[in-house]
Design an enzyme around this catalytic site. Structure first.
Site, PDB file in Angstrom:
ATOM      1  N   ARG A 103       0.856  -1.183   0.000  1.00 34.02           N
ATOM      2  CA  ARG A 103       0.000   0.000   0.000  1.00 34.02           C
ATOM      3  C   ARG A 103       0.896   1.237   0.000  1.00 34.02           C
ATOM      4  O   ARG A 103       2.103   1.130   0.146  1.00 34.02           O
ATOM      5  CB  ARG A 103      -0.948  -0.013   1.209  1.00 34.02           C
ATOM      6  CG  ARG A 103      -0.216  -0.445   2.463  1.00 34.02           C
ATOM      7  CD  ARG A 103      -0.411   0.334   3.715  1.00 34.02           C
ATOM      8  NE  ARG A 103      -0.385   1.746   3.611  1.00 34.02           N
ATOM      9  CZ  ARG A 103       0.702   2.504   3.771  1.00 34.02           C
ATOM     10  NH1 ARG A 103       1.893   1.961   3.999  1.00 34.02           N
ATOM     11  NH2 ARG A 103       0.624   3.798   3.702  1.00 34.02           N
ATOM     12  N   GLY A 104       0.240   2.414  -0.131  1.00 34.36           N
ATOM     13  CA  GLY A 104       1.014   3.647  -0.240  1.00 34.36           C
ATOM     14  C   GLY A 104       1.258   3.906  -1.717  1.00 34.36           C
ATOM     15  O   GLY A 104       1.633   2.987  -2.477  1.00 34.36           O
ATOM     16  N   ALA A 105       1.014   5.154  -2.136  1.00 30.83           N
ATOM     17  CA  ALA A 105       0.993   5.448  -3.572  1.00 30.83           C
ATOM     18  C   ALA A 105       2.269   5.030  -4.325  1.00 30.83           C
ATOM     19  O   ALA A 105       2.184   4.318  -5.339  1.00 30.83           O
ATOM     20  CB  ALA A 105       0.681   6.928  -3.778  1.00 30.83           C
ATOM     21  N   ARG A 155      -7.172  -0.702  -6.973  1.00 36.93           N
ATOM     22  CA  ARG A 155      -7.525   0.411  -6.082  1.00 36.93           C
ATOM     23  C   ARG A 155      -7.621   1.662  -6.964  1.00 36.93           C
ATOM     24  O   ARG A 155      -6.719   1.909  -7.769  1.00 36.93           O
ATOM     25  CB  ARG A 155      -6.473   0.604  -4.983  1.00 36.93           C
ATOM     26  CG  ARG A 155      -6.440  -0.560  -3.988  1.00 36.93           C
ATOM     27  CD  ARG A 155      -5.581  -0.228  -2.775  1.00 36.93           C
ATOM     28  NE  ARG A 155      -6.270   0.651  -1.858  1.00 36.93           N
ATOM     29  CZ  ARG A 155      -5.659   1.266  -0.831  1.00 36.93           C
ATOM     30  NH1 ARG A 155      -4.361   1.115  -0.629  1.00 36.93           N
ATOM     31  NH2 ARG A 155      -6.341   2.034  -0.007  1.00 36.93           N
ATOM     32  N   GLN A 190      -2.778   2.720   9.943  1.00 41.47           N
ATOM     33  CA  GLN A 190      -1.449   2.795   9.319  1.00 41.47           C
ATOM     34  C   GLN A 190      -0.483   3.656  10.151  1.00 41.47           C
ATOM     35  O   GLN A 190       0.724   3.428  10.144  1.00 41.47           O
ATOM     36  CB  GLN A 190      -1.556   3.386   7.904  1.00 41.47           C
ATOM     37  CG  GLN A 190      -2.218   2.477   6.883  1.00 41.47           C
ATOM     38  CD  GLN A 190      -3.703   2.719   6.772  1.00 41.47           C
ATOM     39  OE1 GLN A 190      -4.353   3.106   7.737  1.00 41.47           O
ATOM     40  NE2 GLN A 190      -4.263   2.495   5.602  1.00 41.47           N
ATOM     41  N   ASP A 225      -1.897  10.641  -2.456  1.00 43.80           N
ATOM     42  CA  ASP A 225      -2.257   9.554  -3.375  1.00 43.80           C
ATOM     43  C   ASP A 225      -2.484  10.071  -4.778  1.00 43.80           C
ATOM     44  O   ASP A 225      -2.376   9.322  -5.765  1.00 43.80           O
ATOM     45  CB  ASP A 225      -3.494   8.827  -2.865  1.00 43.80           C
ATOM     46  CG  ASP A 225      -3.114   8.005  -1.648  1.00 43.80           C
ATOM     47  OD1 ASP A 225      -3.154   8.539  -0.539  1.00 43.80           O
ATOM     48  OD2 ASP A 225      -2.726   6.840  -1.842  1.00 43.80           O
ATOM     49  N   LYS A 282      -4.959  10.103   2.555  1.00 42.11           N
ATOM     50  CA  LYS A 282      -5.737   9.297   3.513  1.00 42.11           C
ATOM     51  C   LYS A 282      -6.793  10.132   4.212  1.00 42.11           C
ATOM     52  O   LYS A 282      -6.520  11.265   4.608  1.00 42.11           O
ATOM     53  CB  LYS A 282      -4.760   8.698   4.533  1.00 42.11           C
ATOM     54  CG  LYS A 282      -5.368   7.857   5.615  1.00 42.11           C
ATOM     55  CD  LYS A 282      -6.247   6.745   5.109  1.00 42.11           C
ATOM     56  CE  LYS A 282      -5.548   5.795   4.172  1.00 42.11           C
ATOM     57  NZ  LYS A 282      -6.468   4.817   3.525  1.00 42.11           N
TER      58      LYS A 282
HETATM   59  O1  MRU Z   1      -4.802   3.198   2.053  1.00 40.34           O
HETATM   60  P1  MRU Z   1      -3.316   3.416   2.035  1.00 40.34           P
HETATM   61  O2  MRU Z   1      -2.627   2.925   3.238  1.00 40.34           O
HETATM   62  O3  MRU Z   1      -2.712   2.908   0.748  1.00 40.34           O
HETATM   63  O4  MRU Z   1      -3.175   4.999   2.009  1.00 40.34           O
HETATM   64  C1  MRU Z   1      -1.883   5.549   1.948  1.00 40.34           C
HETATM   65  C2  MRU Z   1      -1.857   7.030   2.058  1.00 40.34           C
HETATM   66  O5  MRU Z   1      -2.868   7.686   2.087  1.00 40.34           O
HETATM   67  C3  MRU Z   1      -0.515   7.682   2.006  1.00 40.34           C
HETATM   68  O6  MRU Z   1      -0.513   8.851   2.760  1.00 40.34           O
HETATM   69  C4  MRU Z   1      -0.174   8.031   0.550  1.00 40.34           C
HETATM   70  O7  MRU Z   1      -0.296   6.904  -0.270  1.00 40.34           O
HETATM   71  C5  MRU Z   1       1.174   8.605   0.403  1.00 40.34           C
HETATM   72  S1  MRU Z   1       2.408   7.375   0.628  1.00 40.34           S
HETATM   73  C6  MRU Z   1       3.919   8.035   0.318  1.00 40.34           C
END
Ligand code: MRU
Length: 334
Positions: free
Chosen positions: A44-46, A82, A185, A226, A237
């Protein structure tokens, strides 16, 4: 530690659903398994999703007998696993552009995406750290939300990359991390990463972040993104928008740290972005025993939109954009 990597024709990634209890790795050898890992947030995470997207296409090209139609179909499924983080589609598309050149060329491109992530995150982190020192002075105290650390990228984070750079320069005062309901998270991943970095940190419930800012315990907010739209709106998030409102009230700047691959110039504003809505069981029993009565209706937005006017700065590996002062990501580049 690499969050995601390619080894012996497989994607190897940290299973983030098991942290902080266990640091275990998944070895992924099919696109179906990768899609499952993406949907249940094992990865997860962009930025990490961008790398997963590119490596997933490489995996498809190697495992589907080089059949271009089958690779395209697998890529489309992965691309839509996603909807909100633009990096996933970006990574898939970047690898897919090499389909006509064969599996080795696709893999080479995917490995470039992976290597670039490390370089870009490092560069934007150093730039973000400089910006914070200049804007709020040393020692820098920050509030962050969700996890935008190494676990959200390959090996160097975005928002937590800025924190890491500050810490390594001895400019970090303290980090406040919000839990990030419902999947925690912040509590599970950010607190784990900050402990490993040896960075001074404190965990607060999401609704306490406004108080942390109002009491000047944190002088700035630093988060990842994201997706960033052409006008500078930031999708991140859920909970980032109220945090930015609280920051505005407290006079604290909001810094968004993200690679250029998170900027989506094809989408005009945040209102045009699909916000992922996840299963409501995450709200009522995501972190243990059921909390709400059976049958309670839920609405589980996974992300929210922070208007550009609330964002002081966006730092990328190439530039600093100042949305609240009228700067836009789609301004012509020198
Ligand atoms: O649902 P997630 O855990 O994938 O959401 C992640 C976030 O919102 C992060 O803040 C975002 O992806 C930036 S990660 C460098």
């Amino acid at each position: 530690m690499r969050t995601i990597d390619w080894r012996a024709d497989r994607i190897v990634l940290i299973d983030q659903t098991r942290l902080p209890g266990e640091l275990t790795y998944l070895e992924i050898s099919s696109v179906d398994d990768l899609v499952d890992a993406v949907r249940r947030l094992a990865v997860r995470g962009a930025p990490a999703l961008g790398v997963a997207g590119a490596l997933g296409v490489a995996l498809a090209a190697r495992t589907l007998d080089g059949d271009p139609d089958a690779v395209r179909t697998a890529a489309a499924t992965l691309r839509s696993a996603r909807p909100t983080a633009v990096n996933l589609a970006w990574g898939v598309d970047r690898a897919l552009r090499h389909l006509h050149r064969g599996p080795d060329a696709i893999l080479a491109e995917a490995l470039d995406v992976l290597a670039e992530d490390v370089r870009c995150c490092r560069e934007l982190s150093l730039r973000g750290a400089d910006w914070l020192v200049q804007t709020v002075g040393r020692p820098v105290t920050v509030q962050t939300h969700c996890n935008a650390g190494a676990l959200a990228c390959v090996e160097w984070g975005t928002a937590l990359g800025v924190v890491r750079a500050l810490h390594e320069q001895d400019s970090l005062g303290h980090v406040y991390a919000s839990e990030t309901r419902p999947l925690l998270q912040g509590a599970r991943l950010t607190a784990w990463e900050l402990a490993r970095l040896g960075a001074p940190h404190t965990l607060v419930v999401d609704s306490a972040a406004a108080t942390v800012l109002a009491r000047r315990l944190a002088r700035a907010v630093v988060v990842g993104a994201d997706r960033i739209t052409a006008n500078g709106d930031v999708i991140n998030k859920v909970g980032t928008y109220p945090l930015a409102l609280a920051a505005a009230q407290a006079g604290a700047p909001v810094l968004v740290a993200a690679p250029e691959s998170t900027i989506d110039l094809a989408t005009p504003t945040g209102q045009d972005v699909e916000i992922e809505i996840r299963d409501g069981t995450e709200i009522v029993s995501g972190s243990g025993p059921r909390t709400a009565p059976a049958g309670t209706e839920t609405l589980n937005f996974a992300f929210d939109v922070t208007p550009a006017a609330l964002v002081a700065a966006i730092v990328t590996e190439r530039r600093i954009i100042l949305p609240s002062a009228g700067g836009r990501p789609d301004e012509p580049q020198p």
